[in-house]
Design a protein around this motif. Structure first.
Motif, mmCIF file in Angstrom:
data_model
loop_
_atom_site.group_PDB
_atom_site.id
_atom_site.type_symbol
_atom_site.label_atom_id
_atom_site.label_comp_id
_atom_site.label_asym_id
_atom_site.label_seq_id
_atom_site.Cartn_x
_atom_site.Cartn_y
_atom_site.Cartn_z
ATOM 1 N N THR A 19 -6.025 -2.938 -2.313
ATOM 2 C CA THR A 19 -4.718 -2.406 -1.915
ATOM 3 C C THR A 19 -4.517 -2.480 -0.400
ATOM 4 O OG1 THR A 19 -5.594 -0.155 -1.800
ATOM 5 C CG2 THR A 19 -4.553 -0.831 -3.888
ATOM 6 N N ALA A 20 -5.546 -2.803 0.353
ATOM 7 C CA ALA A 20 -5.468 -2.823 1.819
ATOM 8 C C ALA A 20 -4.284 -3.643 2.342
ATOM 9 C CB ALA A 20 -6.776 -3.318 2.418
ATOM 10 N N PRO A 21 -3.984 -4.820 1.794
ATOM 11 C CA PRO A 21 -2.847 -5.588 2.317
ATOM 12 C C PRO A 21 -1.514 -4.837 2.267
ATOM 13 C CG PRO A 21 -4.217 -7.009 0.976
ATOM 14 C CD PRO A 21 -4.730 -5.600 0.800
ATOM 15 N N TYR A 22 -1.347 -3.922 1.335
ATOM 16 C CA TYR A 22 -0.108 -3.149 1.272
ATOM 17 C C TYR A 22 0.018 -2.229 2.491
ATOM 18 C CZ TYR A 22 0.241 -4.828 -3.484
ATOM 19 O OH TYR A 22 0.323 -5.635 -4.589
ATOM 20 N N PHE A 23 -1.109 -1.734 2.959
ATOM 21 C CA PHE A 23 -1.101 -0.894 4.157
ATOM 22 C C PHE A 23 -0.895 -1.735 5.409
ATOM 23 C CE2 PHE A 23 -3.492 1.516 0.989
ATOM 24 C CZ PHE A 23 -2.743 2.682 0.983
ATOM 25 N N HIS A 29 -2.872 -0.793 10.461
ATOM 26 C CA HIS A 29 -4.013 -1.690 10.615
ATOM 27 C C HIS A 29 -5.319 -0.953 10.898
ATOM 28 C CE1 HIS A 29 -1.379 -5.144 10.479
ATOM 29 N NE2 HIS A 29 -0.540 -4.453 11.240
ATOM 30 N N CYS A 30 -5.273 0.350 10.940
ATOM 31 C CA CYS A 30 -6.466 1.130 11.302
ATOM 32 C C CYS A 30 -7.060 1.821 10.069
ATOM 33 C CB CYS A 30 -6.109 2.151 12.364
ATOM 34 S SG CYS A 30 -4.756 3.237 11.887
ATOM 35 N N LEU A 31 -7.260 1.075 9.007
ATOM 36 C CA LEU A 31 -7.735 1.683 7.755
ATOM 37 C C LEU A 31 -9.145 2.260 7.853
ATOM 38 C CD1 LEU A 31 -6.340 -0.794 5.099
ATOM 39 C CD2 LEU A 31 -5.390 1.382 5.851
ATOM 40 N N GLY A 32 -9.930 1.798 8.808
ATOM 41 C CA GLY A 32 -11.282 2.318 8.965
ATOM 42 C C GLY A 32 -11.336 3.608 9.750
ATOM 43 N N CYS A 33 -10.242 3.984 10.342
ATOM 44 C CA CYS A 33 -10.181 5.198 11.152
ATOM 45 C C CYS A 33 -10.297 6.421 10.239
ATOM 46 C CB CYS A 33 -8.858 5.224 11.907
ATOM 47 S SG CYS A 33 -8.514 6.764 12.739
ATOM 48 N N SER A 40 -1.958 11.541 3.844
ATOM 49 C CA SER A 40 -1.301 11.248 2.571
ATOM 50 C C SER A 40 -0.459 9.993 2.764
ATOM 51 C CB SER A 40 -0.407 12.408 2.141
ATOM 52 O OG SER A 40 0.742 12.484 2.971
ATOM 53 N N LEU A 41 -0.103 9.380 1.676
ATOM 54 C CA LEU A 41 0.745 8.199 1.733
ATOM 55 C C LEU A 41 2.066 8.535 2.419
ATOM 56 C CD1 LEU A 41 0.513 5.297 0.858
ATOM 57 C CD2 LEU A 41 1.489 5.919 -1.325
ATOM 58 N N GLU A 42 2.611 9.702 2.106
ATOM 59 C CA GLU A 42 3.877 10.120 2.709
ATOM 60 C C GLU A 42 3.753 10.287 4.225
ATOM 61 O OE1 GLU A 42 7.395 13.095 1.494
ATOM 62 O OE2 GLU A 42 5.414 14.018 1.552
ATOM 63 N N GLU A 43 2.656 10.888 4.680
ATOM 64 C CA GLU A 43 2.449 11.068 6.119
ATOM 65 C C GLU A 43 2.330 9.724 6.825
ATOM 66 O OE1 GLU A 43 -0.036 15.261 6.174
ATOM 67 O OE2 GLU A 43 -1.095 13.414 5.657
ATOM 68 N N MET A 46 5.680 8.027 7.061
ATOM 69 C CA MET A 46 6.525 8.684 8.055
ATOM 70 C C MET A 46 6.145 8.218 9.463
ATOM 71 S SD MET A 46 7.440 12.761 8.397
ATOM 72 C CE MET A 46 5.761 13.195 8.020
ATOM 73 N N VAL A 47 4.850 8.173 9.747
ATOM 74 C CA VAL A 47 4.367 7.750 11.061
ATOM 75 C C VAL A 47 4.767 6.306 11.351
ATOM 76 C CG1 VAL A 47 2.263 7.204 12.365
ATOM 77 C CG2 VAL A 47 2.454 9.379 11.165
ATOM 78 N N HIS A 48 4.729 5.464 10.318
ATOM 79 C CA HIS A 48 5.013 4.039 10.506
ATOM 80 C C HIS A 48 6.465 3.667 10.226
ATOM 81 C CE1 HIS A 48 0.926 2.872 11.453
ATOM 82 N NE2 HIS A 48 0.549 3.807 10.594
#
Length: 65
Positions: A19-23, A29-33, A40-43, A46-48
């Protein structure tokens, strides 16, 4: 797994790393953070500045294949 807007990004990635490509598509791009995986997905949406519902639908469609 059924994804909702309250689902944590870390839970989604643990369940299905493909699912990483969807993010990445939404600019996350900071999925390892550590903090990103606790959002949450919603948060994260909102940030992006992207709507959450289309992403929920895409993820659920992908994960049920």
């Amino acid at each position: 797994m059924t994804v909702t807007k309250e689902t944590l990004i870390g839970e989604i990635l643990r369940e299905d790393q493909s699912t990483a490509p969807y993010f990445f598509e939404m600019g996350m791009h900071c999925l390892g953070c550590p903090s990103s995986t606790m959002e949450s997905l919603e948060e994260a949406c909102m940030v992006h500045g992207v709507p959450v519902e289309p992403l929920v639908e895409k993820l659920n469609s992908h994960m049920t294949k």
